[in-house]
Design a protein around this motif. Sequence first.
Motif, short mmCIF file in Angstrom:
data_model
loop_
_atom_site.label_atom_id
_atom_site.label_comp_id
_atom_site.label_asym_id
_atom_site.label_seq_id
_atom_site.Cartn_x
_atom_site.Cartn_y
_atom_site.Cartn_z
N LEU A 1 35.27 50.15 5.68
CA LEU A 1 34.54 51.18 6.41
C LEU A 1 34.10 50.72 7.79
N ASP A 2 34.25 49.43 8.10
CA ASP A 2 33.89 48.90 9.41
C ASP A 2 32.43 49.20 9.76
N VAL A 3 31.52 48.74 8.89
CA VAL A 3 30.08 48.92 9.10
C VAL A 3 29.43 47.54 9.15
N PRO A 4 28.23 47.44 9.74
CA PRO A 4 27.54 46.15 9.78
C PRO A 4 27.15 45.69 8.37
N ASP A 5 27.09 44.38 8.20
CA ASP A 5 26.63 43.77 6.94
C ASP A 5 27.33 44.32 5.71
N PRO A 6 28.65 44.31 5.66
CA PRO A 6 29.34 44.92 4.51
C PRO A 6 29.01 44.24 3.18
N LYS A 7 28.83 42.92 3.19
CA LYS A 7 28.53 42.24 1.93
C LYS A 7 27.17 42.68 1.38
N PHE A 8 26.17 42.75 2.24
CA PHE A 8 24.84 43.19 1.80
C PHE A 8 24.88 44.62 1.30
N ARG A 9 25.62 45.46 1.99
CA ARG A 9 25.76 46.86 1.56
C ARG A 9 26.44 46.93 0.19
#
Length: 204
Positions: A150-158
Motif C-alpha cells: 500500500l506504500d504507507v508509512p510504518d508498514p510493519k507497525f500498521r
Amino acid sequence: MTDPAAPRRRGRPSRTEEESGPGARERILEAARAQFAERGYDKTSVRGIAKAAGVDPALVHHYFGTKDEVFAAAIEVSFEPALVLPAILGGPLDGIGERLARYFIGVWENPVSRAPLLAIIRSALTHEAAAKVLRGFVLRRLLERIAGDLDVPDPKFRAELAASHMIGIAILRYVIKVEPMASADPEEIVAHVAPTLQRYLTEA
C-alpha cells in the motif's frame, strides 16, 4: 543381502519413499494439521505425524524439515496467502479493510480451517516456538506484504496493529468464547472491524 531386522537409516528417505511424490507430502500435511489440532504444538511430534500419515519420519524431514516448519506449512494451508493476497490488494483501496476482515473471519468460520487454527492460537499462547512461527507467518508473509504494497508509512507497525486486532477477535470469539462476541453474526463483526483495519492500513 539386507538384514530385515536392521534399523532403518535416518535422514534422506529411501528411493521408494521419494517416489511416493506429492501424494505423500499431502498425506503428511493433512496428518500434521490433524495432530496439531488434536494434540497441540507441545504434544505433537514428527514421529507421531509420520505414523498418522503412514510414512517414515525421515520423509517428514525430507519434505518439511523441522517440526516448526511442518507447523508453518499447516498455517499456510489454512490461510493460503498466495491465493488471497491478490484478492485483497486487487480491489479499490477504500475497501481493503472490509476485504481483509471478511477473509479473516471467513477462514475462522470455515470448520475445515478452524480446527488447526485453534490449535495454533492455543499453542502460540503457551509455547514460544509456536508463537514465533505464528508471528513470522501472519506478520511477515501476510499482513506486512499487504501493508507494504500500500506504500504507507510504518508498514510493519500498521501490520502489527491489524494483527493484534484480528487475533484478539479470534481469541475472544473462538478460543475463550466470550459473549456476545462468540454468538455475534459474522457480518456484524466484519462491519465493525473493517473501518478500523482500513484506518490501520491506509490512513496517512
